[in-house]
Design a protein around this motif. Structure first.
Motif: not given
Length: 311
Positions: A273, A80, A267-268, A270-271, A82, A34, A37-38
């Motif tokens: 999150d 969150s 979406n979470a 995918g990232t 992301a 994570p 990704l961030v």
């Protein structure tokens, strides 16, 4: 009755805690970082390590889990990873109205289509309507929701321009007609078959045959006596469907571009999150156990046999 309520509430807490724990663990099992990704694909290792430290990802899994439960007890779902450090609670509150309207619309389609068709098919078994409803139920149960949604969008929204293509706008309900129909048509097909089967058994029962011999009108037999026996399984399934829908219908919201809880969860994932994943899963689990509890209490109120068994 009080003891039953206490046991039921304890079971609900255990179920929700178990679901949240599994979601928390699975989010860490999934490959990926994570913090990376961030930070972005071009960030330096030092930047990734700094973000991991800020997010608390450098702590042990057990430490992160205990910290998460502590925040959860205070009603804090975290922030969150992301969405620019926005709180999970605020994002869920923003997305929840879309999901609520979509869920209620899906259940209404199940009721409006499934129950009357099932009653009519049972009243004239092997007739034209019965055969047509059987074919329609087969199609409704077999069609994948994403495929049905795309077909409705293509023909009714793109080709004929009868409905908006995606998203939300004014009037709000107009944007949710196609998504709610897509959500409810499979359940309507199931309810029509269930109502037909249950209604056939009731209509052929000896006490209703006796009522006919005494001259009771068919409408009274159908609506006052036979329908009452059908409502018990229908209430159970409707309660479970509503709880499931309220948790966020990921596929429907993704196909139609609706900013609901299901889209948040998609979406979470995918990232990676993690706070958003666990927050949306917690919401889904809460709605499921609450609706299950509501259905049980409804049975206790309306059915004396159930009330006596739970004393």
């Amino acid at each position: 009755m009080t003891a039953w309520l206490a046991r039921r509430l304890a079971q609900m807490i255990v179920v929700v805690l178990g679901v949240v724990t599994l979601a928390f663990l699975l989010a860490y099992i999934v490959p990926g970082d994570p913090a990376r990704l961030v930070a972005g694909p071009n960030a330096s290792p030092q930047a990734v390590a700094s973000i991991a430290r800020q997010l608390g990802l450098d702590n042990s899994l057990w430490s992160q889990y205990v910290s998460y439960l502590g925040r959860l007890l205070h009603g804090n779902l975290g922030t969150s990873f992301a969405l620019q450090d926005r709180s999970v609670s605020s994002e869920i509150v923003r997305a929840l109205p879309v999901t609520v309207v979509l869920a209620v619309g899906g259940v209404l389609w199940e009721i409006v289509l499934g129950i009357p068709i099932g009653i009519a098919a049972a009243y004239r078994p092997r007739g034209v309507l019965d055969r047509v409803s059987t074919l329609g139920a087969l199609v409704g149960l077999s069609a994948p929701p994403f495929w049905l949604g795309l077909m409705l969008l293509y023909f009714l929204a793109y080709k004929l321009s009868l409905f908006p293509l995606s998203g939300t706008g004014h009037p709000f309900i107009w944007y949710l007609i196609l998504p709610s129909f897509t959500l409810g048509v499979g359940g309507a097909a199931w309810y029509s078959r269930m109502v037909r089967t249950t209604m056939l058994g009731v209509l052929r029962s000896p006490y209703l045959e006796l009522a006919r011999l005494k001259g009771m009108p068919e409408r009274t037999i159908l609506l006052r006596h036979a329908l009452r026996h059908v409502l018990t399984p229908v209430i159970t399934m409707l309660g479970m469907d509503l709880g499931y829908f309220l948790g966020g219908v990921l596929i429907i919201e993704s196909v139609f571009g609706l900013p609901g809880v299901g889209q948040l969860a998609y979406n979470a994932i995918g990232t990676l999150d993690i706070p958003m994943i666990t927050g949306t899963v917690l919401l889904a689990a809460l709605f499921m156990v609450i609706m299950s509890f509501v259905v049980d209490v409804t049975y206790t109120v309306v059915d004396p046999r159930v009330r006596l068994s739970r004393r």
